[in-house]
Write a protein that holds these residues in place. Structure first.
Motif, PDB file in Angstrom:
ATOM      1  N   UNK A  91      30.131  -7.210  39.608  1.00  0.00           N
ATOM      2  CA  UNK A  91      30.185  -8.059  40.792  1.00  0.00           C
ATOM      3  C   UNK A  91      31.490  -8.846  40.830  1.00  0.00           C
ATOM      4  N   UNK A  92      32.298  -8.678  41.892  1.00  0.00           N
ATOM      5  CA  UNK A  92      33.535  -9.463  41.993  1.00  0.00           C
ATOM      6  C   UNK A  92      33.260 -10.929  42.330  1.00  0.00           C
ATOM      7  N   UNK A  93      32.087 -11.210  42.889  1.00  0.00           N
ATOM      8  CA  UNK A  93      31.745 -12.598  43.197  1.00  0.00           C
ATOM      9  C   UNK A  93      31.364 -13.356  41.914  1.00  0.00           C
ATOM     10  N   UNK A  94      30.481 -12.763  41.128  1.00  0.00           N
ATOM     11  CA  UNK A  94      29.980 -13.442  39.920  1.00  0.00           C
ATOM     12  C   UNK A  94      30.815 -13.123  38.678  1.00  0.00           C
ATOM     13  N   UNK A  95      31.705 -12.157  38.789  1.00  0.00           N
ATOM     14  CA  UNK A  95      32.517 -11.716  37.649  1.00  0.00           C
ATOM     15  C   UNK A  95      31.624 -11.317  36.484  1.00  0.00           C
TER      16      UNK A  95
ATOM     17  N   UNK B 244      34.114  -9.924  31.537  1.00  0.00           N
ATOM     18  CA  UNK B 244      33.005 -10.016  32.479  1.00  0.00           C
ATOM     19  C   UNK B 244      31.755 -10.534  31.767  1.00  0.00           C
ATOM     20  N   UNK B 245      31.031 -11.405  32.447  1.00  0.00           N
ATOM     21  CA  UNK B 245      29.798 -11.966  31.908  1.00  0.00           C
ATOM     22  C   UNK B 245      28.663 -10.943  32.022  1.00  0.00           C
ATOM     23  N   UNK B 246      27.659 -11.037  31.148  1.00  0.00           N
ATOM     24  CA  UNK B 246      26.470 -10.194  31.324  1.00  0.00           C
ATOM     25  C   UNK B 246      25.726 -10.604  32.593  1.00  0.00           C
TER      26      UNK B 246
END
Length: 343
Positions: free
Chosen positions: A171-175, A233-235
């Motif tokens: 997700x580019x919003x939530x990274x 990137x976060x899980x």
């Protein structure tokens, strides 16, 4: 993911393996742009009763069964499939490999931002924007005419496929990136399968499925792992230490199948036991064994990536995988467990 009723394991009323049906070109078919359907808890039961859920389960088990070692009908030899082996690839699989390489190369055009950050690197958004701007042209180049020319209507086949592929990389919003994104890539491949995009003529039973697992899904996972490391990137939607894995579930299913006891063509997936010479399931907690086996096996490759990004004792940061490694009835049992508990 508790897979639908077509799951078949030896010793448990085995049923003939079902395969994801291929749509006939003479059939009338209209495409739809995918939209989010699961927004609240009460939406989940409807999904579990859906045709899409059934198709996902059929496709996973079709690929899973293909990864089990095979007995020879003319000798005592056992045929196995490993990550580092060379395979004869069909043109559609070669094209998807080229597509993944092209997608990975975009990382070089969007280097990570060097500034301070607490969570994911914002340059991932630039990477995603570049991919989004090119994705239609890339698919037009790398998908077969069988797929691209399928159906007619206001919504094209690419209108339906593009969101699945874009949704496969986080997700580019939530990274962030998680198992839902991995599932989106599986859906992308399943769509291509249903549209007749993977030729089966001239291949032995299971060859095409194995080619998809080893030469498309595993390379996809390698691209994703590079994205995670490059952009921190976060899980996504992680259950923390109480989840199987922060990012993946497919390699645990297909990787455990690689170590299952050998079967004859048409047999169900073994319920227990292990391939002779396979590492002990408990070896996932031994870094030296993981380092060796990750070159050959998807399960150990996934565990190896966990070791790359996490520190501390394995039992502490991955207790579910550690508990599974204590199964005494072999990789066949682990394969069944992985198929059941995966999200």
């Amino acid at each position: 993911m508790n897979l639908p009723g077509q799951v078949s394991f030896q010793g448990q009323n085995p049923q003939p393996l079902r395969r994801l049906p291929i749509l006939g070109t003479s059939q009338s078919h209209s495409f739809q742009e995918p939209t989010k359907k699961i927004n609240e808890g009460h939406d989940v039961p409807r999904f579990l009763m859906s045709h899409a859920y059934s198709d996902i389960g059929i496709f996973i088990m079709q690929l899973n069964t293909a990864m089990c070692p095979r007995k020879s009908s003319i000798s005592s030899d056992i045929q196995t499939w490993q990550l580092n082996d060379s395979y004869l690839l069909s043109e559609p699989v070669q094209k998807l490999q080229e597509l993944l390489k092209t997608i990975e190369a975009i990382i070089d055009e969007a280097p990570p931002d060097p500034g301070p950050r607490r969570f994911g690197n914002v340059s991932f958004r630039k990477w995603y924007e570049i991919l989004e701007s090119r994705i239609r042209k890339l698919l037009a180049i790398h998908l077969s005419s069988t797929v691209l020319d399928f159906g007619a209507g206001d919504v094209s086949v690419l209108d339906e496929l593009i969101p699945y592929l874009l949704g496969s990389f986080g997700s580019p919003q939530r990274l962030d990136y998680g198992t839902g994104h991995e599932l989106s890539f599986l859906a992308f491949l399943g769509c291509i399968w249903k549209l007749g995009g993977f030729r089966t003529e001239g291949f032995h039973d299971g060859d095409v499925e194995r080619s998809l697992v080893l030469n498309v899904i595993e390379p996809y996972l390698q691209v994703v792992r590079r994205l995670i490391l490059t952009y921190t990137l976060e899980p996504a939607g992680s259950h923390g230490v109480w989840g199987l894995d922060d990012h993946s579930f497919l390699p645990y299913i297909f990787g455990s199948a690689q170590y299952c006891p050998a079967i004859n063509e048409g047999d169900a997936v073994p319920l227990e036991g292990s391939l002779e010479g396979a590492p002990n399931p408990g070896d996932v907690a031994k870094k030296i064994v993981v380092s060796r086996e990750r070159k050959h096996n998807m399960y150990f490759s996934a565990v190896g990536f966990i070791n790359d990004v996490k520190t501390g004792p394995f039992w502490e940061h991955s207790p579910i995988l550690f508990d599974i490694s204590g199964v005494r009835t072999g990789w066949g049992k682990i394969n069944k467990v992985a198929s059941i508990i995966s999200p």
